[in-house]
Enzyme design. Structure first.
Site, PDB file in Angstrom:
ATOM      1  N   GLU A 317      63.648  -4.189  28.579  1.00  0.00           N
ATOM      2  CA  GLU A 317      63.176  -4.644  29.894  1.00  0.00           C
ATOM      3  C   GLU A 317      61.832  -3.984  30.204  1.00  0.00           C
ATOM      4  O   GLU A 317      61.777  -2.798  30.501  1.00  0.00           O
ATOM      5  CB  GLU A 317      64.219  -4.322  30.961  1.00  0.00           C
ATOM      6  CG  GLU A 317      65.560  -5.018  30.713  1.00  0.00           C
ATOM      7  CD  GLU A 317      66.662  -4.527  31.632  1.00  0.00           C
ATOM      8  OE1 GLU A 317      66.592  -4.814  32.845  1.00  0.00           O
ATOM      9  OE2 GLU A 317      67.586  -3.842  31.144  1.00  0.00           O
ATOM     10  N   LYS A 320      60.945  -1.867  33.705  1.00  0.00           N
ATOM     11  CA  LYS A 320      61.682  -0.699  34.162  1.00  0.00           C
ATOM     12  C   LYS A 320      60.731   0.486  34.235  1.00  0.00           C
ATOM     13  O   LYS A 320      59.838   0.655  33.398  1.00  0.00           O
ATOM     14  CB  LYS A 320      62.855  -0.385  33.224  1.00  0.00           C
ATOM     15  CG  LYS A 320      63.951  -1.451  33.226  1.00  0.00           C
ATOM     16  CD  LYS A 320      65.254  -0.927  32.638  1.00  0.00           C
ATOM     17  CE  LYS A 320      65.950  -0.020  33.618  1.00  0.00           C
ATOM     18  NZ  LYS A 320      67.310   0.352  33.146  1.00  0.00           N
ATOM     19  N   GLU A 326      63.485   4.108  28.772  1.00  0.00           N
ATOM     20  CA  GLU A 326      64.077   3.195  29.752  1.00  0.00           C
ATOM     21  C   GLU A 326      63.780   1.735  29.434  1.00  0.00           C
ATOM     22  O   GLU A 326      64.535   0.844  29.803  1.00  0.00           O
ATOM     23  CB  GLU A 326      63.565   3.525  31.159  1.00  0.00           C
ATOM     24  CG  GLU A 326      64.194   4.759  31.779  1.00  0.00           C
ATOM     25  CD  GLU A 326      65.683   4.584  32.034  1.00  0.00           C
ATOM     26  OE1 GLU A 326      66.076   3.545  32.585  1.00  0.00           O
ATOM     27  OE2 GLU A 326      66.449   5.493  31.672  1.00  0.00           O
TER      28      GLU A 326
END
Length: 472
Positions: A317, A320, A326
């Protein structure tokens, strides 16, 4: 019935089952903090192609829930933290929320559970006291609309524990016990739901590389870590952490409430100070964990509770915030290509033999050639039960006596002079007896445990020339 027909029926059966088995369930978190992800309809096809039949999302997005309609993929949805205070203050809010976010999709979209908030205890907005009242109101609103098949829970972080080592000393933080943990566990117990736990061995490893081995963190072959209080030797940090949660629950007299691991994962990339964040490690952690879940029993403290684990996450993602890791927990890139290869079902597991996925839940007997040089090869979906030599001779002998006696196992082949008497060792004889019992029980969940003295393997065990049966 001919061997060919049996094989055909077996393959048909395996093709029909997905990542949910008698011994465990694998799901995946479908996060969407990104601007380059495929349309939800394409995501559903990706899930089907990879035998992923359980997902968890972090909201109740209508495009996702509509795309899942009729797919037979179960989904856990979320009431976000931002709405927790309103949900706790007034049931009319949760009545409206259920009408808007659940009723339009249920039951054509199979909503398995509602996660009320996410890691609420570490939310900076101090909403902990709103959690249990919000859960109760959501449950009451579901009941009001005659919905009885959707569980209500809330994922909590492992940081809710004051102590997690050794596992048997696991306890919740004192300031959480009376205000929230006891009421929450009581609610889950009364409603037949389960506690959701987010468990990340990566964080513990990265912060303690001087005391935690990478093999232990990645579920690879290792000497294990002994809990001196319980006497249990843990072969993986994941199981040790999960048993610390069970110990904390047991301390509060809630040993009948089940646990679902709502998040776990390992980043394939990280910053220079994020030790262990690497693609090879991510592949091994997730691959070994999937194999552990699908072919093993529960944890040492809850051996009869099949593991239910949701991997984090489906995609990398790109929006993020935080460290590089992350944005790199994904199993797939946004273009739907795999970041690395991880099996999601028993059928997939059978196709990865020889890959670098190297599970080491417990020491597994290596296949050895028989007198004619033949090596037994497993067929798709076959599993066996073998003895865990780490539990000690007394426990193995007691379990062997039960299997051959009251358990009704066929122990004739391990008698002196018979086909499986050699090698004449307690572990070899116990393995044969345990497997006989397991196969006679049609490999039912919990039938390969014997109080932690046995475990399930997906490769044919061989002691000398003894061949272990796969059915009776």
């Amino acid at each position: 019935m001919s061997y060919t027909l049996i094989t055909t029926l077996l393959l048909l059966l395996i093709s029909a089952i997905t990542s949910s088995t008698a011994t465990g369930t694998i799901g995946v978190n479908y996060g969407r903090i990104a601007n380059n992800l495929p349309d939800p309809t394409k995501v559903v096809q990706l899930l089907k192609q990879n035998s992923i039949n359980h997902i968890k999302i972090f909201d109740t997005d209508s495009t996702v829930l509509k795309a899942l309609s009729g797919s037979k993929i179960t989904v856990t949805v979320c009431l976000p933290n931002e709405q927790l205070k309103s949900a706790a203050a007034d049931q009319t809010f949760t009545d409206s929320w259920v009408i808007s976010n659940i009723l339009p999709y249920h039951p054509s979209t199979i909503i398995e559970a509602i996660a009320v908030g996410n890691e609420v205890f570490v939310d900076p907005n101090n909403i902990t006291n709103s959690l249990v009242p919000a859960m109760k109101n959501v449950y009451a609103s579901l009941t009001k609309n005659n919905i009885t098949t959707i569980n209500v829970s809330s994922p909590i972080a492992l940081s809710a524990l004051a102590t997690s080592y050794p596992s048997s000393a696991g306890t919740f933080k004192p300031d959480l016990i009376e205000p929230v943990m006891k009421p929450m566990l009581s609610f889950l117990q009364k409603t037949g739901s389960y506690l959701m736990m987010n468990v990340y061995p990566f964080f513990a490893y990265a912060a303690n590389t001087d005391t935690i081995s990478l093999d232990y963190a990645l579920l690879r072959e290792n000497n294990g870590v002994k809990d001196t209080k319980s006497g249990i030797t843990y072969k993986s940090l994941f199981e040790a952490q999960l048993d610390a949660v069970y110990a904390a629950m047991n301390a509060l007299q809630f040993n009948d409430v089940k646990v679902v691991v709502s998040e776990t994962g390992w980043p394939s990339k990280g910053d220079s100070n994020e030790i262990g964040a690497a693609e090879d490690n991510a592949e091994q952690y997730n691959g070994n964990l999937v194999r552990r879940v699908l072919t093993g029993s529960g944890t040492p403290l809850r051996p009869n509770d099949p593991l239910v684990v949701y991997l984090f996450a489906l995609f990398n993602e790109n929006q993020k915030t935080g460290p590089t890791s992350e944005r790199n927990y994904g199993l797939f890139y946004p273009n739907e290509q795999k970041v690395y290869n991880v099996p999601f079902s028993m059928k997939d597991l059978a196709n990865v033999n020889g890959s670098k996925t190297d599970v080491a839940v417990a020491p597994t007997p290596s296949p050895s050639p028989s007198s004619d040089g033949d090596v037994t090869v497993s067929k798709v979906g076959e599993t066996w039960c073998v003895a865990n030599g780490n539990v000690g001779e007394k426990k193995l002998q007691d379990a062997l006596d039960y299997a051959c006696g009251e358990g009704g196992a066929d122990c004739r082949p391990i008698q002196s002079g018979d086909t499986c008497y050699n090698p004449n060792t307690l572990e070899a004889h116990a393995s044969y007896a345990f497997n006989s019992y397991y196969q006679k029980q049609a490999r039912a969940s919990g039938s390969c445990d014997f109080g932690g003295a046995a475990y399930v393997v997906s490769q044919p065990p061989r002691y000398g020339s003894c061949k272990f049966p796969t059915g009776y």
